[in-house]
Design a protein around this motif. Structure first.
Motif, PDB file in Angstrom:
ATOM      1  N   ALA A 205       2.590  18.342  16.835  1.00 54.08           N
ATOM      2  CA  ALA A 205       2.644  17.470  18.004  1.00 54.08           C
ATOM      3  C   ALA A 205       3.112  16.062  17.674  1.00 54.08           C
ATOM      4  N   ASP A 206       2.987  15.653  16.405  1.00 56.18           N
ATOM      5  CA  ASP A 206       3.327  14.285  16.042  1.00 56.18           C
ATOM      6  C   ASP A 206       3.605  14.213  14.554  1.00 56.18           C
ATOM      7  N   LEU A 207       4.246  13.128  14.148  1.00 54.72           N
ATOM      8  CA  LEU A 207       4.584  12.883  12.761  1.00 54.72           C
ATOM      9  C   LEU A 207       4.444  11.391  12.532  1.00 54.72           C
ATOM     10  N   GLY A 208       3.770  10.995  11.444  1.00 58.62           N
ATOM     11  CA  GLY A 208       3.608   9.570  11.212  1.00 58.62           C
ATOM     12  C   GLY A 208       3.265   9.230   9.784  1.00 58.62           C
ATOM     13  N   TRP A 209       3.581   7.987   9.425  1.00 58.49           N
ATOM     14  CA  TRP A 209       3.256   7.441   8.109  1.00 58.49           C
ATOM     15  C   TRP A 209       1.887   6.772   8.178  1.00 58.49           C
ATOM     16  N   TYR A 210       1.023   7.067   7.207  1.00 58.23           N
ATOM     17  CA  TYR A 210      -0.330   6.521   7.174  1.00 58.23           C
ATOM     18  C   TYR A 210      -0.664   6.019   5.777  1.00 58.23           C
ATOM     19  N   VAL A 211      -1.278   4.851   5.726  1.00 58.44           N
ATOM     20  CA  VAL A 211      -1.751   4.297   4.460  1.00 58.44           C
ATOM     21  C   VAL A 211      -2.851   5.209   3.917  1.00 58.44           C
ATOM     22  N   LEU A 212      -2.815   5.483   2.625  1.00 58.16           N
ATOM     23  CA  LEU A 212      -3.810   6.379   2.022  1.00 58.16           C
ATOM     24  C   LEU A 212      -5.234   5.889   2.233  1.00 58.16           C
ATOM     25  N   ASP A 213      -5.418   4.587   2.383  1.00 61.20           N
ATOM     26  CA  ASP A 213      -6.749   4.033   2.627  1.00 61.20           C
ATOM     27  C   ASP A 213      -7.161   4.076   4.094  1.00 61.20           C
ATOM     28  N   ALA A 214      -6.261   4.503   4.985  1.00 62.26           N
ATOM     29  CA  ALA A 214      -6.553   4.497   6.423  1.00 62.26           C
ATOM     30  C   ALA A 214      -5.924   5.721   7.084  1.00 62.26           C
ATOM     31  N   LEU A 215      -6.357   6.896   6.650  1.00 63.31           N
ATOM     32  CA  LEU A 215      -5.799   8.139   7.183  1.00 63.31           C
ATOM     33  C   LEU A 215      -6.334   8.406   8.591  1.00 63.31           C
ATOM     34  N   PRO A 216      -5.539   9.129   9.403  1.00 61.89           N
ATOM     35  CA  PRO A 216      -6.033   9.485  10.737  1.00 61.89           C
ATOM     36  C   PRO A 216      -7.156  10.521  10.612  1.00 61.89           C
ATOM     37  N   ASP A 217      -7.861  10.739  11.699  1.00 66.59           N
ATOM     38  CA  ASP A 217      -8.977  11.672  11.695  1.00 66.59           C
ATOM     39  C   ASP A 217      -8.794  12.686  12.813  1.00 66.59           C
ATOM     40  N   PRO A 218      -8.960  13.965  12.509  1.00 64.08           N
ATOM     41  CA  PRO A 218      -9.321  14.566  11.236  1.00 64.08           C
ATOM     42  C   PRO A 218      -8.078  14.981  10.429  1.00 64.08           C
ATOM     43  N   VAL A 219      -8.259  15.084   9.118  1.00 67.98           N
ATOM     44  CA  VAL A 219      -7.254  15.643   8.217  1.00 67.98           C
ATOM     45  C   VAL A 219      -7.783  17.000   7.757  1.00 67.98           C
TER      46      VAL A 219
ATOM     47  N   ALA B  14       0.844  -1.200   0.000  1.00 70.53           N
ATOM     48  CA  ALA B  14       0.000   0.000   0.000  1.00 70.53           C
ATOM     49  C   ALA B  14       0.880   1.250   0.000  1.00 70.53           C
ATOM     50  N   THR B  15       0.312   2.353  -0.455  1.00 72.46           N
ATOM     51  CA  THR B  15       1.032   3.624  -0.437  1.00 72.46           C
ATOM     52  C   THR B  15       0.782   4.333   0.882  1.00 72.46           C
ATOM     53  N   GLU B  16       1.868   4.824   1.495  1.00 73.20           N
ATOM     54  CA  GLU B  16       1.776   5.598   2.736  1.00 73.20           C
ATOM     55  C   GLU B  16       2.178   7.046   2.468  1.00 73.20           C
ATOM     56  N   VAL B  17       1.602   7.946   3.261  1.00 74.93           N
ATOM     57  CA  VAL B  17       1.919   9.364   3.203  1.00 74.93           C
ATOM     58  C   VAL B  17       2.364   9.815   4.592  1.00 74.93           C
ATOM     59  N   LEU B  18       3.334  10.724   4.641  1.00 74.26           N
ATOM     60  CA  LEU B  18       3.814  11.264   5.913  1.00 74.26           C
ATOM     61  C   LEU B  18       2.993  12.490   6.279  1.00 74.26           C
ATOM     62  N   LEU B  19       2.368  12.458   7.467  1.00 76.32           N
ATOM     63  CA  LEU B  19       1.527  13.561   7.942  1.00 76.32           C
ATOM     64  C   LEU B  19       2.012  14.048   9.297  1.00 76.32           C
ATOM     65  N   GLN B  20       1.748  15.333   9.567  1.00 73.96           N
ATOM     66  CA  GLN B  20       2.042  15.922  10.874  1.00 73.96           C
ATOM     67  C   GLN B  20       0.733  16.330  11.535  1.00 73.96           C
ATOM     68  N   LEU B  21       0.728  16.297  12.866  1.00 71.78           N
ATOM     69  CA  LEU B  21      -0.425  16.725  13.653  1.00 71.78           C
ATOM     70  C   LEU B  21      -0.199  18.171  14.077  1.00 71.78           C
ATOM     71  N   ARG B  22      -1.004  19.087  13.551  1.00 74.88           N
ATOM     72  CA  ARG B  22      -0.827  20.527  13.787  1.00 74.88           C
ATOM     73  C   ARG B  22      -1.144  20.906  15.237  1.00 74.88           C
ATOM     74  N   GLN B  23      -0.355  21.847  15.761  1.00 74.44           N
ATOM     75  CA  GLN B  23      -0.638  22.426  17.073  1.00 74.44           C
ATOM     76  C   GLN B  23      -0.058  23.837  17.131  1.00 74.44           C
ATOM     77  N   ASN B  24      -0.699  24.713  17.900  1.00 79.38           N
ATOM     78  CA  ASN B  24      -0.207  26.066  18.161  1.00 79.38           C
ATOM     79  C   ASN B  24       0.017  26.913  16.913  1.00 79.38           C
ATOM     80  N   THR B  25      -0.754  26.673  15.855  1.00 75.60           N
ATOM     81  CA  THR B  25      -0.595  27.466  14.637  1.00 75.60           C
ATOM     82  C   THR B  25      -1.726  28.470  14.453  1.00 75.60           C
ATOM     83  N   GLY B  26      -2.852  28.214  15.105  1.00 74.54           N
ATOM     84  CA  GLY B  26      -4.020  29.067  14.920  1.00 74.54           C
ATOM     85  C   GLY B  26      -4.876  28.668  13.735  1.00 74.54           C
ATOM     86  N   TYR B  27      -4.460  27.641  12.994  1.00 78.48           N
ATOM     87  CA  TYR B  27      -5.249  27.161  11.863  1.00 78.48           C
ATOM     88  C   TYR B  27      -5.300  25.639  11.891  1.00 78.48           C
TER      89      TYR B  27
END
Length: 154
Positions: free
Chosen positions: A116-130, A21-34
């Motif tokens: 707050a975090d950084l992780g690899w996620y399968v495109l078919d099983a992304l964390p919530d919310p994006v 499966a294809t994975e994408v690297l995502l970050q969990l936003r914090q303290n940005t105001g958006y």
């Protein structure tokens, strides 16, 4: 009425998982105001004055993840004309999304005050919310149905 747009570059790092499966690297936003508390592209940011969108993408990847990307390794995915429809110039955007499968270094979270975090996620099983407009692009990558230019929020 004419308005100015804020350009931004998004780098979606992709890799193949052991399952194929294809994975994408995502970050969990914090303290940005958006969209704090939302998962987002691991490297993204505004294009600075005098900078090309390719240079901005390379710079953001280095600043946020500590990796080196060659501009030739950036694959344009879509340009998104986006609005919040509130009339505020800061909320009128043109976002340039790139995928990248080759880089030098190991991605790591350098801006811990903003993420707050950084992780690899399968495109078919992304964390919530994006972040919603980024989710639209990720869904398009997953399904293969993403046009070269998209509009969001209109």
């Amino acid at each position: 009425m004419r308005f100015a747009v804020v350009p931004a570059a998004y780098v979606l790092l992709l890799r193949d998982a052991p399952t194929g499966a294809t994975e994408v690297l995502l970050q969990l936003r914090q303290n940005t105001g958006y969209r704090d508390g939302h998962w987002a592209a691991a490297a993204a940011g505004h294009v600075e004055q005098g900078e090309s969108v390719f240079a901005a993408a390379v710079r953001e990847a280095a600043e946020e993840l500590g990796i080196a990307i060659e501009p030739a390794d950036l694959t344009p995915v879509t340009a998104m004309h986006r609005t919040h429809a509130n009339g505020q110039p800061i909320d009128e955007r043109v976002d340039f999304f790139f995928t990248c499968r080759r880089w030098a270094g190991e991605p790591r979270l350098l801006e811990q005050a903003k993420a707050a975090d950084l992780g690899w996620y399968v495109l078919d099983a992304l964390p919530d919310p994006v972040v919603p407009h980024e989710l639209a692009v990720l869904d398009g990558i997953r399904t293969g149905g993403l046009p070269a230019v998209t509009a969001y929020g209109f």
